[in-house]
Design a protein around this motif. Structure first.
Motif, mmCIF file in Angstrom:
data_model
loop_
_atom_site.group_PDB
_atom_site.id
_atom_site.type_symbol
_atom_site.label_atom_id
_atom_site.label_comp_id
_atom_site.label_asym_id
_atom_site.label_seq_id
_atom_site.Cartn_x
_atom_site.Cartn_y
_atom_site.Cartn_z
ATOM 1 N N HIS A 247 0.899 -0.973 -0.072
ATOM 2 C CA HIS A 247 0.082 0.101 -0.471
ATOM 3 C C HIS A 247 1.295 1.021 -0.147
ATOM 4 N N ASP A 248 2.592 1.182 0.304
ATOM 5 C CA ASP A 248 3.186 1.722 0.424
ATOM 6 C C ASP A 248 3.780 2.514 -1.280
ATOM 7 N N GLN A 249 2.913 3.496 -2.059
ATOM 8 C CA GLN A 249 3.737 4.010 -3.284
ATOM 9 C C GLN A 249 5.378 3.857 -3.480
ATOM 10 N N TYR A 250 5.568 4.843 -2.073
ATOM 11 C CA TYR A 250 7.503 5.097 -2.288
ATOM 12 C C TYR A 250 7.898 3.729 -2.853
ATOM 13 N N GLU A 251 7.023 2.340 -1.867
ATOM 14 C CA GLU A 251 7.537 1.368 -2.005
ATOM 15 C C GLU A 251 7.714 0.311 -3.267
ATOM 16 N N ALA A 252 6.279 1.179 -4.128
ATOM 17 C CA ALA A 252 6.149 0.024 -5.435
ATOM 18 C C ALA A 252 6.874 1.076 -5.911
ATOM 19 N N MET A 253 7.300 1.993 -6.344
ATOM 20 C CA MET A 253 7.242 2.789 -7.295
ATOM 21 C C MET A 253 9.763 3.033 -7.240
ATOM 22 N N THR A 254 10.381 2.634 -5.716
ATOM 23 C CA THR A 254 11.270 2.691 -5.539
ATOM 24 C C THR A 254 12.140 1.250 -6.350
ATOM 25 N N MET A 255 10.963 -0.302 -5.866
ATOM 26 C CA MET A 255 11.779 -1.458 -6.884
ATOM 27 C C MET A 255 11.273 -1.658 -7.746
ATOM 28 N N SER A 256 9.679 -1.853 -8.342
ATOM 29 C CA SER A 256 9.179 -2.064 -9.221
ATOM 30 C C SER A 256 9.191 -1.806 -10.980
ATOM 31 N N ASP A 257 9.337 -2.467 -12.070
ATOM 32 C CA ASP A 257 9.421 -2.451 -13.182
ATOM 33 C C ASP A 257 8.134 -1.524 -13.731
ATOM 34 N N ARG A 258 6.840 -2.622 -13.027
ATOM 35 C CA ARG A 258 5.454 -2.073 -12.570
ATOM 36 C C ARG A 258 4.644 -2.090 -11.871
ATOM 37 N N ILE A 259 3.895 -1.192 -11.865
ATOM 38 C CA ILE A 259 2.940 -1.230 -10.995
ATOM 39 C C ILE A 259 1.491 -1.904 -12.225
ATOM 40 N N GLY A 260 0.863 -2.017 -10.566
ATOM 41 C CA GLY A 260 -0.465 -1.656 -11.021
ATOM 42 C C GLY A 260 -1.683 -1.761 -9.990
ATOM 43 N N VAL A 261 -2.281 -0.382 -9.791
ATOM 44 C CA VAL A 261 -2.733 0.318 -9.166
ATOM 45 C C VAL A 261 -3.830 -0.613 -9.033
ATOM 46 N N MET A 262 -4.404 -0.497 -7.789
ATOM 47 C CA MET A 262 -6.128 -1.156 -7.770
ATOM 48 C C MET A 262 -7.138 -0.791 -7.000
ATOM 49 N N PHE A 263 -7.850 -0.129 -7.441
ATOM 50 C CA PHE A 263 -9.847 0.131 -5.902
ATOM 51 C C PHE A 263 -10.391 -0.240 -6.332
ATOM 52 N N ASP A 264 -11.176 -0.383 -4.992
ATOM 53 C CA ASP A 264 -12.103 -1.377 -4.771
ATOM 54 C C ASP A 264 -12.396 -2.827 -5.928
ATOM 55 N N GLY A 265 -11.346 -3.618 -5.887
ATOM 56 C CA GLY A 265 -10.858 -4.620 -6.634
ATOM 57 C C GLY A 265 -11.142 -4.781 -8.001
ATOM 58 N N ARG A 266 -10.975 -3.362 -8.566
ATOM 59 C CA ARG A 266 -10.398 -3.075 -10.165
ATOM 60 C C ARG A 266 -9.401 -2.911 -9.947
ATOM 61 N N LEU A 267 -8.539 -3.017 -10.898
ATOM 62 C CA LEU A 267 -7.035 -2.782 -11.706
ATOM 63 C C LEU A 267 -7.692 -1.643 -12.763
ATOM 64 N N VAL A 268 -7.333 -0.688 -12.134
ATOM 65 C CA VAL A 268 -7.284 0.446 -12.443
ATOM 66 C C VAL A 268 -6.003 1.198 -13.772
ATOM 67 N N GLN A 269 -4.922 0.913 -13.714
ATOM 68 C CA GLN A 269 -3.862 1.585 -14.320
ATOM 69 C C GLN A 269 -2.853 0.207 -13.927
ATOM 70 N N VAL A 270 -2.443 0.280 -15.417
ATOM 71 C CA VAL A 270 -0.863 -0.789 -15.437
ATOM 72 C C VAL A 270 0.040 0.099 -15.899
ATOM 73 N N ASP A 271 1.248 0.676 -15.329
ATOM 74 C CA ASP A 271 1.570 1.271 -16.297
ATOM 75 C C ASP A 271 3.080 0.839 -15.366
#
Lengths: 305, 368
Positions: B195-219
């Motif tokens: 749930h930590d955006q900084y963790e996701a941003m520093t480590m990932s090649d790609r991130i999938g953002v989820m809200f309310d059970g839906r995947l809203v953006q992968v980039d």
């Protein structure tokens, strides 16, 4: 403003005095709170134990007691084959009761801790046998297992047997059965607590690392519930060795245990010193077996990897 | 270079009674990438991870790992391993036996188990701690043991459920780099839930953002930050000032807009945003704003306002500037170059922004 430097040491002293008073009252409070229990244990446990030890070192001479200190009772008890036989039988019966109870209790505790929805209701149901007295429950078993009892009538009625079964009552089997039933809740509760404490993610981790259900149980659940199993075993084993009511009611002559012999010494045989000696020897044997069991069970638990 | 998809999620859905935890999730994960599922708690990201691991079966849809349908395949038969949020270190086993646990399920020889355990512990910098008891470990060490225990299995995919949330900030930052390096050197696909955006941003090649059970953006992290697909993504990742804007002209990929305060500007259309109306919402990151006492030169949009609040963060200073015509103050963040805080509450200041920093966020639901 200018009285400020003066107020510092005063405040300091007051604070120091206050903390000392606090400590003193803490200690006093502690003593006051533990006093009733200390007095109770002192008079009702420690003192009788001292009297018991004293008696075991005296001897019975017909009507009076010879108060010269001697180990004669111990010599007599340790060489008497009847004592040895009853002691071993008591320990074996208690071990069988413990084994049967824990083996039957574990699945129940497992079900309540990990599968049941209404845990409190189940735990309440388990205590139901305690709503009637121990003596009544032993008598109930007598009625069930007796020659004209419920079990035999039922089997005769169905036609499975032509003569009543006689091996149901007045032997070791009936003692084990009755005691196992009586002690079941005491085994279920500690095992339930130890199962309840297991973090479910540990089981998932085991599953994730390639363990199937059986491996999961043997390599994670079982070793983590060993403290509960040990507690259950001790809770059952220790009082069962010295149980007196059940063997005398449903044990017959084959089911007699050491407590029955001790009772005879304090009653019909009127040899209190020997009775005291037997009590102490029973205590020591139980302690010895219990320690041996705890050590080997923890040792075995450590070997599971 | 051809990229293969190690994990394919095909329209998976998970319902618990009437509650939909994950709905219609389709996602392809590439071999050897570090992928993060990012979202607020309760958004279904952990459920999605658990469906990949095999702890939960999807109500609908398919999970394919390495091209193989995983339906009915229990967790112990899947080529995935997991690092649990609580680490789930077996308390009755020492470090060596914890790491060896999975290998012993495979009937591998004792000498090979010993070698692989040793290698795995050295990899996570716990070499020589085999005999250490599980209860004698610090939080960071527990995390490393959990990592070694999963990696020693040589999984095709390593699943990480909030792996750093139990660590303190310093250790967390250090582990972010270490885990990233580990992933790159091993070339194993890592799927992390956080749930930590900084963790996701520093480590990932790609991130999938989820809200309310839906995947809203992968980039990629950069694209998510610069071109968020919606207002909710924009506000979840980093800080963002939202402004209403009116589209006055549209030519291909650029809009002419007019905003209250900053006035008229030409901005680029955001390809990640689906709908555009006449009234749109635009976003400006606080660090993209210039704040000055006098009207700054060379900016596409400028506006005057009054400083309401100043927050000193050490590495930068945040100013909240009230602007006439906007109900919310605009946040501007300035790096702490000279150890000075230049503006105080009540000061009149100018804000300047370049058109390239103004992000098109599509239709403004609040005004239309």
């Amino acid at each position: 403003m200018d009285d400020r430097p003066l107020s510092y040491p005063l405040e300091g002293t007051r604070a120091w005095g206050k903390s000392l008073a606090g400590l003193r009252s803490e200690k006093a409070k502690g003593l006051a709170l533990s006093a009733p229990a200390t007095v109770y244990v002192g008079f009702l446990v420690a003192a009788p134990l001292v009297i018991l030890v004293a008696y075991s070192l005296w001897t019975q001479t017909y009507v009076s007691i010879d108060r010269t200190l001697t180990l004669a009772n111990y010599r007599e008890a340790l060489t008497d084959p009847l004592v040895r036989h009853l002691m071993i039988r008591s320990i074996l019966i208690a071990a069988a009761v413990t084994l049967a109870t824990v083996a039957l209790a574990y699945p129940i505790a497992y079900f309540i801790a990990l599968k049941a929805q209404r845990k409190t209701l189940w735990l309440l149901l388990i205590t139901i046998p305690f709503w009637s007295s121990y003596l009544l429950r032993v008598f109930a078993w007598k009625l069930i297992l007796g020659f004209n009892g419920v079990m035999n009538s039922a089997l005769l009625g169905v036609g499975l047997i032509s003569d009543p079964l006689t091996f149901l009552l007045y032997n070791e089997f009936s003692v084990v059965l009755t005691l196992a039933h009586a002690w079941a809740p005491f085994a279920i509760l500690p095992i339930y607590v130890s199962l309840q404490k297991i973090d479910p993610s540990l089981l998932e981790a085991a599953n994730d690392l390639g363990s199937g259900k059986v491996q999961q149980f043997l390599r994670v659940t079982l070793p983590l519930t060993i403290p509960g199993i040990i507690a259950a075993c001790l809770i059952i084993f220790i009082p069962t060795v010295g149980d007196y009511v059940t063997p005398s009611l449903v044990g017959g002559s084959d089911g007699k245990m050491i407590a029955n012999l001790i009772q005879v010494q304090f009653g019909a045989a009127n040899n209190w010193p020997l009775g005291a000696t037997l009590s102490l020897l029973a205590m020591m044997s139980v302690g010895f077996v219990a320690i041996l069991f705890v050590l080997s069970a923890t040792g075995l638990g450590r070997r599971i990897r | 270079m051809t990229e293969t998809n190690i994990i394919q999620l095909q329209g998976i859905e998970k319902r618990f009674g009437k509650f939909v935890a994950v709905s219609d999730l389709s996602l392809d994960l590439r071999e050897g990438e570090f992928f993060s599922l990012l979202g607020p708690s309760g958004c279904g990201k952990t459920t999605a991870l658990r469906m990949i691991a095999g702890f939960q079966e999807p109500t609908e849809g398919k999970v394919l790992i390495d091209g193989q349908d995983m339906e009915g395949m229990p967790a112990n038969k899947r080529p995935t391993n997991m690092v649990f949020q609580s680490y789930a270190i077996f308390p009755h086993l020492n470090v060596g036996n914890n790491v060896a646990y999975g290998l012993r399920n495979r009937g591998i020889s004792k000498s090979e188990i010993d070698t692989r355990v040793k290698e795995a512990l050295e990899m996570v910098e716990l070499g020589g701690l085999e005999a250490r008891g599980a209860n004698e470990l610090s939080g960071g060490q527990r995390q490393r043991v959990a990592l070694a225990r999963a990696l020693v299995m040589r999984p095709k995919v390593l699943l990480l459920d909030e792996p750093l949330s139990a660590l303190d900030k310093k250790l967390r930052e250090q582990m972010q780099f270490e885990m990233r390096h580990l992933q790159q050197s091993l070339g194993i696909t890592f799927v992390m839930v956080t749930h930590d955006q900084y963790e996701a941003m520093t480590m990932s090649d790609r991130i999938g953002v989820m809200f309310d059970g839906r995947l809203v953006q992968v980039d990629t992290p950069q694209t998510l930050y610069a071109k968020p697909g919606s207002r909710e993504v924009a506000s979840f990742i980093g800080e963002m000032n939202f402004l209403p804007a009116e589209v006055t002209a549209e030519t291909g990929d650029t809009f002419s807009i007019s905003t209250p305060g900053f006035g008229a500007m030409k901005i680029e259309a955001n390809p990640n945003v689906a709908r555009h109306g006449r009234h749109i919402s635009v976003g400006i990151r606080p660090e993209q704003l210039e704040i000055a006492r006098h009207k700054p030169d060379g900016y596409d949009g400028t506006v005057q306002g009054v400083v309401r609040d100043v927050a000193f963060y050490g590495e930068n200073v945040h100013y909240h500037v009230g602007v006439e015509g906007l109900d919310k103050p605009i946040a501007a963040s300035v790096p702490n170059y000279f150890h000075t805080v230049d503006h105080a509450p009540g000061d009149k200041v100018w804000l300047g922004v370049q058109a390239a920093s103004v992000i098109d966020l599509g239709e403004d639901k609040q005004t239309s």
